[in-house]
Design a protein around this motif. Structure first.
Motif, PDB file in Angstrom:
ATOM      1  N   PHE A 119      38.899  33.307  39.760  1.00 22.98           N
ATOM      2  CA  PHE A 119      38.719  34.505  40.574  1.00 22.98           C
ATOM      3  C   PHE A 119      38.928  34.113  42.032  1.00 22.98           C
ATOM      4  O   PHE A 119      38.192  33.281  42.572  1.00 22.98           O
ATOM      5  N   GLY A 120      39.937  34.701  42.652  1.00 23.78           N
ATOM      6  CA  GLY A 120      40.269  34.351  44.030  1.00 23.78           C
ATOM      7  C   GLY A 120      39.372  35.045  45.040  1.00 23.78           C
ATOM      8  O   GLY A 120      39.204  36.272  45.000  1.00 23.78           O
TER       9      GLY A 120
ATOM     10  N   TYR B 292      47.974  34.971  50.964  1.00 26.40           N
ATOM     11  CA  TYR B 292      47.297  34.661  49.701  1.00 26.40           C
ATOM     12  C   TYR B 292      47.163  35.932  48.856  1.00 26.40           C
ATOM     13  O   TYR B 292      46.067  36.473  48.692  1.00 26.40           O
ATOM     14  N   PRO B 293      48.270  36.419  48.307  1.00 26.39           N
ATOM     15  CA  PRO B 293      48.232  37.697  47.572  1.00 26.39           C
ATOM     16  C   PRO B 293      47.401  37.642  46.291  1.00 26.39           C
ATOM     17  O   PRO B 293      47.081  38.705  45.727  1.00 26.39           O
ATOM     18  N   TRP B 294      47.028  36.438  45.834  1.00 17.79           N
ATOM     19  CA  TRP B 294      46.226  36.319  44.619  1.00 17.79           C
ATOM     20  C   TRP B 294      44.732  36.522  44.869  1.00 17.79           C
ATOM     21  O   TRP B 294      43.935  36.578  43.928  1.00 17.79           O
ATOM     22  N   VAL B 295      44.316  36.628  46.138  1.00 16.73           N
ATOM     23  CA  VAL B 295      42.901  36.831  46.472  1.00 16.73           C
ATOM     24  C   VAL B 295      42.434  38.200  45.978  1.00 16.73           C
ATOM     25  O   VAL B 295      43.123  39.212  46.165  1.00 16.73           O
ATOM     26  N   GLU B 296      41.256  38.231  45.355  1.00 14.47           N
ATOM     27  CA  GLU B 296      40.723  39.470  44.779  1.00 14.47           C
ATOM     28  C   GLU B 296      39.496  39.999  45.512  1.00 14.47           C
ATOM     29  O   GLU B 296      39.091  41.143  45.288  1.00 14.47           O
ATOM     30  N   MET B 297      38.874  39.169  46.358  1.00 16.46           N
ATOM     31  CA  MET B 297      37.702  39.607  47.122  1.00 16.46           C
ATOM     32  C   MET B 297      37.736  38.978  48.497  1.00 16.46           C
ATOM     33  O   MET B 297      38.070  37.790  48.643  1.00 16.46           O
TER      34      MET B 297
END
Length: 404
Positions: free
Chosen positions: A4-5, A33-38
């Motif tokens: 979880f990014g 960092y497009p994979w970051v989720e929060m």
């Protein structure tokens, strides 16, 4: 592992609106960092530390943050800002989901009194679930100085503690130690984000559930980015930190009734003696906190302080298994304790042990008198040697007991 990014933004802040600057930072972060989720930002980032910018929630500022979360499809904790609610001011951090909806608001439980004047304390704990990841808990700055807060969040299932901070003072180093120790103590990730300028002195950090620092920022603008592994949290809580301590289970299984947490039963004699919660003054340097024994005598159970010296000798020598069975003691070395020794030990009554340093020389006299009596009454060298060996061991253990 399902990663979880998560990212924290440490940035320079000023008095007044910082919302445009925050939006710019989020845009850059998500481009890199497009994979970051929060994304989480520091305490009072939106407008700085002046409560004159307080506004209702929902309101203009919160709506702008909702639009940012929706734009980038991220979970967003935009730090906190002052909320005007029922004619009172709260230090509040909203939690916004990827659909741009506010799902929770955490109101700081412990405003930094006496310095954070005029800010009311919240009374609710916030945890929330991220589907496919895990459960997050939220606390603000000074909240972490009270382990009861993290204890509660963890008991509610929090696996990651989000901790927006505004610290511009010389206790930042202590906060970093708290972050590390709290992570290990509660077996949780700690995401601790501080600001710069009027927003703090930086040094944000990510800490894993074993207390290991994953990333430590400096004192310049910085993105802190990592992946969380919830399997690490769950496995450690199952088998313990490094397959050792399991503090959450131990607390759960304890039979202790912590009356300090029960306002109806706890005794506050000593805490009350510390005086009111207020800022230090020049005059305060001439006074100190009251000695605990003066105003808190009733807080201490002294019913067991008056046990006789011989009893302590027997206990330390391990001659009976249960301290409650003192009336049925069977001596392994059968001889009669001299009356002179009993008289001297009575003079050493331990009722005042909590107030005075025990005189070891007096105890030595007791031992010597016992030795003399043994010399008079013993008929064989073997009996004398056995008794002296026992006495020597008991005396040594007694001294060790007193030192401890």
């Amino acid at each position: 592992m399902t990663p979880f990014g998560i990212a924290g933004i440490q940035m320079n802040l000023q008095h007044g609106s910082n919302v445009d600057a925050i939006e710019d930072k989020i845009n850059v972060l998500m481009s890199l960092y497009p994979w970051v989720e929060m994304v989480i930002i520091s305490e009072l980032a939106a407008h700085g530390p002046l409560d004159s910018y307080a506004e209702p929630m929902p309101g203009i500022t919160e709506e702008r943050f909702c639009a940012m979360a929706l734009k980038h499809n991220i979970w967003l904790v935009p730090g906190s800002f002052f909320e005007l609610r029922n004619d009172a001011i709260f230090n509040t951090a909203p939690v916004i989901n990827p659909q741009g909806q506010v799902i929770a608001r955490h109101r700081k439980l412990f405003p930094f009194c006496p310095f954070e004047e005029g800010v009311e304390a919240g009374d609710e704990f916030v945890v929330f679930d991220v589907p496919g990841a895990g459960r997050f808990g939220l606390c603000i700055c000074y909240d972490m100085w009270f382990p009861e807060v993290l204890r509660t969040l963890t008991s509610m299932g929090a696996e990651v503690i989000l901790h927006p901070v505004l610290t511009g003072t010389n206790d930042r180093e202590i906060e970093l130690n708290l972050a590390r120790s709290s992570a290990a103590l509660f077996q949780s990730y700690i995401i601790d984000i501080n600001g710069l300028g009027v927003g703090g002195v930086g040094q944000s950090c990510f800490v894993d559930p074993s207390g290991r620092v994953l990333h430590q920022a400096g004192t310049t603008d910085e993105f802190l980015v990592t992946e969380l592994d919830f399997d690490v949290v769950r496995r450690q809580r199952e088998v313990g930190l490094r397959s050792l301590g399991q503090p959450l289970k131990s607390f759960r299984d304890s039979n202790i009734n912590f009356t300090v947490y029960n306002k109806e039963h706890r005794k506050n004699g000593y805490l009350d003696s510390l005086g009111p919660l207020q800022k230090p003054t020049r005059e305060s340097k001439h006074s100190m906190a009251t000695e605990p024994g003066v105003n808190a005598k009733n807080d201490i159970d002294t019913t067991n302080f008056a046990e006789p010296l011989i009893t302590h000798i027997i206990e330390e020598a391990g001659l009976y298994g249960d301290a409650s069975d003192q009336n049925n003691v069977v001596f392994e070395h059968a001889f009669e304790i001299p009356a002179t020794a009993v008289e001297q030990q009575e003079k050493l009554n331990l009722t005042n042990a909590a107030k005075q340093t025990i005189d070891l020389s007096a105890m030595t006299k007791v031992a010597e008198s016992v030795k003399m009596e043994i010399d008079k009454n013993s008929n064989s060298a073997e009996t004398v040697n056995d008794n002296l060996k026992w006495l020597k061991e008991a005396s040594a253990q007694l001294k060790q007991y007193i030192k401890s």
